[in-house]
Design a protein around this motif. Structure first.
Motif, mmCIF file in Angstrom:
data_model
loop_
_atom_site.group_PDB
_atom_site.id
_atom_site.type_symbol
_atom_site.label_atom_id
_atom_site.label_comp_id
_atom_site.label_asym_id
_atom_site.label_seq_id
_atom_site.Cartn_x
_atom_site.Cartn_y
_atom_site.Cartn_z
ATOM 1 N N ARG A 4 -11.977 -11.865 26.861
ATOM 2 C CA ARG A 4 -10.738 -13.064 26.588
ATOM 3 C C ARG A 4 -9.435 -11.831 27.421
ATOM 4 O O ARG A 4 -8.913 -12.745 27.851
ATOM 5 N N TRP A 5 -9.569 -10.399 26.840
ATOM 6 C CA TRP A 5 -8.332 -9.818 27.269
ATOM 7 C C TRP A 5 -8.836 -10.034 28.555
ATOM 8 O O TRP A 5 -7.497 -9.555 29.465
ATOM 9 N N GLU A 57 -5.297 -16.785 20.373
ATOM 10 C CA GLU A 57 -7.194 -16.719 20.487
ATOM 11 C C GLU A 57 -8.168 -18.213 21.911
ATOM 12 O O GLU A 57 -8.915 -17.626 21.918
ATOM 13 N N GLU A 74 -0.450 -12.578 23.712
ATOM 14 C CA GLU A 74 -2.388 -12.308 22.497
ATOM 15 C C GLU A 74 -2.622 -14.367 21.645
ATOM 16 O O GLU A 74 -0.976 -14.431 21.457
ATOM 17 N N SER A 117 -20.446 -15.728 19.522
ATOM 18 C CA SER A 117 -19.020 -14.756 19.638
ATOM 19 C C SER A 117 -19.655 -13.082 19.292
ATOM 20 O O SER A 117 -19.112 -12.294 19.194
ATOM 21 N N TYR A 125 -19.313 -19.246 23.803
ATOM 22 C CA TYR A 125 -18.290 -18.234 23.228
ATOM 23 C C TYR A 125 -18.088 -18.282 21.608
ATOM 24 O O TYR A 125 -18.396 -17.327 21.524
ATOM 25 N N ASN A 135 -7.501 -19.356 25.350
ATOM 26 C CA ASN A 135 -7.030 -18.553 26.357
ATOM 27 C C ASN A 135 -6.607 -20.588 27.316
ATOM 28 O O ASN A 135 -5.897 -20.452 28.156
ATOM 29 N N GLU A 167 -13.682 -10.993 21.903
ATOM 30 C CA GLU A 167 -11.882 -11.017 22.689
ATOM 31 C C GLU A 167 -11.841 -10.034 23.170
ATOM 32 O O GLU A 167 -10.912 -9.888 24.128
#
Length: 144
Positions: free
Chosen positions: A27-28, A41, A39, A15, A11, A43, A24
Protein backbone atom coordinates in the motif's frame (compact mmCIF):
# COMPACT_ATOMS: atom_id res chain seq x y z
CA UNK A 1 0.78 -4.88 -8.51
CA UNK A 2 -2.15 -4.28 -10.77
CA UNK A 3 -4.64 -2.21 -8.78
CA UNK A 4 -3.65 0.76 -6.62
CA UNK A 5 -6.66 0.22 -4.38
CA UNK A 6 -4.95 -2.65 -2.57
CA UNK A 7 -8.19 -3.74 -0.92
CA UNK A 8 -9.24 -7.03 -2.49
CA UNK A 9 -10.30 -10.01 -0.39
CA UNK A 10 -6.88 -11.59 -0.85
CA UNK A 11 -5.25 -8.48 0.67
CA UNK A 12 -7.31 -9.11 3.78
CA UNK A 13 -7.03 -12.90 3.91
CA UNK A 14 -3.32 -13.06 3.07
CA UNK A 15 -2.13 -9.91 4.83
CA UNK A 16 0.25 -11.86 7.06
CA UNK A 17 1.44 -14.46 4.54
CA UNK A 18 4.82 -12.87 3.95
CA UNK A 19 7.14 -10.88 6.13
CA UNK A 20 9.32 -10.16 3.10
CA UNK A 21 6.78 -7.88 1.41
CA UNK A 22 3.90 -7.14 3.81
CA UNK A 23 0.60 -5.57 2.77
CA UNK A 24 1.50 -2.28 4.44
CA UNK A 25 4.55 -2.04 2.18
CA UNK A 26 2.47 -2.77 -0.93
CA UNK A 27 0.00 0.00 0.00
CA UNK A 28 2.85 2.39 0.83
CA UNK A 29 4.34 1.63 -2.60
CA UNK A 30 1.18 2.80 -4.36
CA UNK A 31 0.91 5.93 -2.21
CA UNK A 32 4.55 6.78 -2.97
CA UNK A 33 4.14 6.14 -6.69
CA UNK A 34 1.08 8.42 -6.78
CA UNK A 35 2.64 11.13 -4.58
CA UNK A 36 0.12 10.64 -1.76
CA UNK A 37 1.67 11.48 1.58
CA UNK A 38 -1.23 10.71 3.90
CA UNK A 39 -1.17 7.57 6.03
CA UNK A 40 -4.25 5.35 5.93
CA UNK A 41 -5.23 1.74 6.36
CA UNK A 42 -7.27 1.82 3.14
CA UNK A 43 -6.11 3.27 -0.18
CA UNK A 44 -9.44 3.54 -2.03
CA UNK A 45 -10.52 7.05 -0.94
CA UNK A 46 -7.01 8.46 -1.29
CA UNK A 47 -6.60 6.92 -4.73
CA UNK A 48 -9.99 8.13 -6.00
CA UNK A 49 -9.08 11.67 -4.96
CA UNK A 50 -5.46 11.71 -6.17
CA UNK A 51 -4.36 14.09 -8.90
CA UNK A 52 -3.71 11.25 -11.35
CA UNK A 53 -7.20 9.71 -11.12
CA UNK A 54 -8.73 11.68 -13.98
CA UNK A 55 -5.59 12.11 -16.08
CA UNK A 56 -4.30 10.28 -19.12
CA UNK A 57 -1.67 8.70 -16.89
CA UNK A 58 -4.28 6.77 -14.90
CA UNK A 59 -4.08 3.87 -17.36
CA UNK A 60 -0.50 3.34 -16.16
CA UNK A 61 -1.73 3.16 -12.57
CA UNK A 62 -4.62 0.72 -12.88
CA UNK A 63 -3.85 -1.85 -15.56
CA UNK A 64 -7.30 -3.41 -15.31
CA UNK A 65 -8.82 -0.20 -16.67
CA UNK A 66 -6.76 -0.29 -19.88
CA UNK A 67 -6.41 -3.85 -21.17
CA UNK A 68 -6.55 -3.67 -24.99
CA UNK A 69 -9.88 -4.87 -26.36
CA UNK A 70 -8.63 -7.31 -29.04
CA UNK A 71 -5.71 -9.52 -28.09
CA UNK A 72 -6.47 -12.35 -30.52
CA UNK A 73 -4.68 -11.22 -33.68
CA UNK A 74 -1.79 -13.11 -35.29
CA UNK A 75 0.78 -10.68 -33.87
CA UNK A 76 -0.75 -10.55 -30.39
CA UNK A 77 1.47 -11.34 -27.44
CA UNK A 78 1.15 -14.54 -25.48
CA UNK A 79 0.80 -14.19 -21.74
CA UNK A 80 2.12 -16.32 -18.90
CA UNK A 81 0.62 -15.29 -15.57
CA UNK A 82 1.49 -16.80 -12.23
CA UNK A 83 -0.63 -16.28 -9.12
CA UNK A 84 -0.07 -17.61 -5.62
CA UNK A 85 -2.89 -18.80 -3.40
CA UNK A 86 -1.51 -17.17 -0.22
CA UNK A 87 -0.54 -13.91 -1.88
CA UNK A 88 -2.17 -10.54 -1.12
CA UNK A 89 -2.06 -9.90 -4.89
CA UNK A 90 -3.88 -13.16 -5.78
CA UNK A 91 -7.30 -11.65 -6.57
CA UNK A 92 -5.76 -8.92 -8.75
CA UNK A 93 -3.88 -11.55 -10.72
CA UNK A 94 -6.96 -13.69 -11.25
CA UNK A 95 -8.97 -10.64 -12.31
CA UNK A 96 -6.19 -9.74 -14.77
CA UNK A 97 -6.27 -13.29 -16.21
CA UNK A 98 -10.06 -13.09 -16.65
CA UNK A 99 -9.81 -9.68 -18.33
CA UNK A 100 -7.07 -10.88 -20.70
CA UNK A 101 -9.05 -14.01 -21.61
CA UNK A 102 -12.27 -12.06 -22.19
CA UNK A 103 -10.33 -9.82 -24.58
CA UNK A 104 -9.13 -12.80 -26.61
CA UNK A 105 -5.62 -13.25 -25.22
CA UNK A 106 -3.72 -16.48 -25.55
CA UNK A 107 -2.45 -17.20 -22.07
CA UNK A 108 -1.31 -19.75 -19.59
CA UNK A 109 -2.21 -19.25 -15.94
CA UNK A 110 -0.22 -21.05 -13.27
CA UNK A 111 -1.70 -21.04 -9.78
CA UNK A 112 0.87 -22.00 -7.16
CA UNK A 113 0.75 -22.63 -3.45
CA UNK A 114 2.51 -20.16 -1.18
CA UNK A 115 2.87 -16.40 -1.16
CA UNK A 116 4.20 -14.10 -3.85
CA UNK A 117 7.77 -14.40 -2.61
CA UNK A 118 8.08 -18.18 -2.64
CA UNK A 119 5.28 -19.56 -4.80
CA UNK A 120 7.49 -20.92 -7.58
CA UNK A 121 10.23 -22.16 -5.27
CA UNK A 122 10.65 -25.61 -3.77
CA UNK A 123 7.30 -25.17 -2.01
CA UNK A 124 5.31 -26.06 -5.13
CA UNK A 125 7.52 -28.05 -7.47
CA UNK A 126 4.63 -28.98 -9.80
CA UNK A 127 3.71 -25.30 -10.34
CA UNK A 128 7.35 -24.33 -10.82
CA UNK A 129 7.92 -27.10 -13.37
CA UNK A 130 4.69 -26.19 -15.19
CA UNK A 131 5.69 -22.51 -15.23
CA UNK A 132 9.17 -23.23 -16.60
CA UNK A 133 7.82 -25.56 -19.31
CA UNK A 134 5.23 -23.01 -20.44
CA UNK A 135 7.80 -20.21 -20.32
CA UNK A 136 10.16 -22.28 -22.49
CA UNK A 137 7.35 -23.11 -24.93
CA UNK A 138 6.24 -19.46 -25.20
CA UNK A 139 9.74 -18.08 -25.66
CA UNK A 140 11.43 -20.76 -27.74
CA UNK A 141 8.51 -22.48 -29.44
CA UNK A 142 6.82 -25.81 -29.01
CA UNK A 143 9.70 -27.93 -30.40
CA UNK A 144 12.21 -27.07 -27.65
Amino acid sequence: MISPYADSESYLLNSTSSGVCPVEFLRWGWRSYLSIYEETEHNRQLIDNCKWRNSELWRMCNLLDDVPSDLSGPLASKFLVSTALACPLHDEGVEFVEKLRSNGATLDHIEARGSHCIALSQLDIKARTDFLEKFKRNVFGSNN
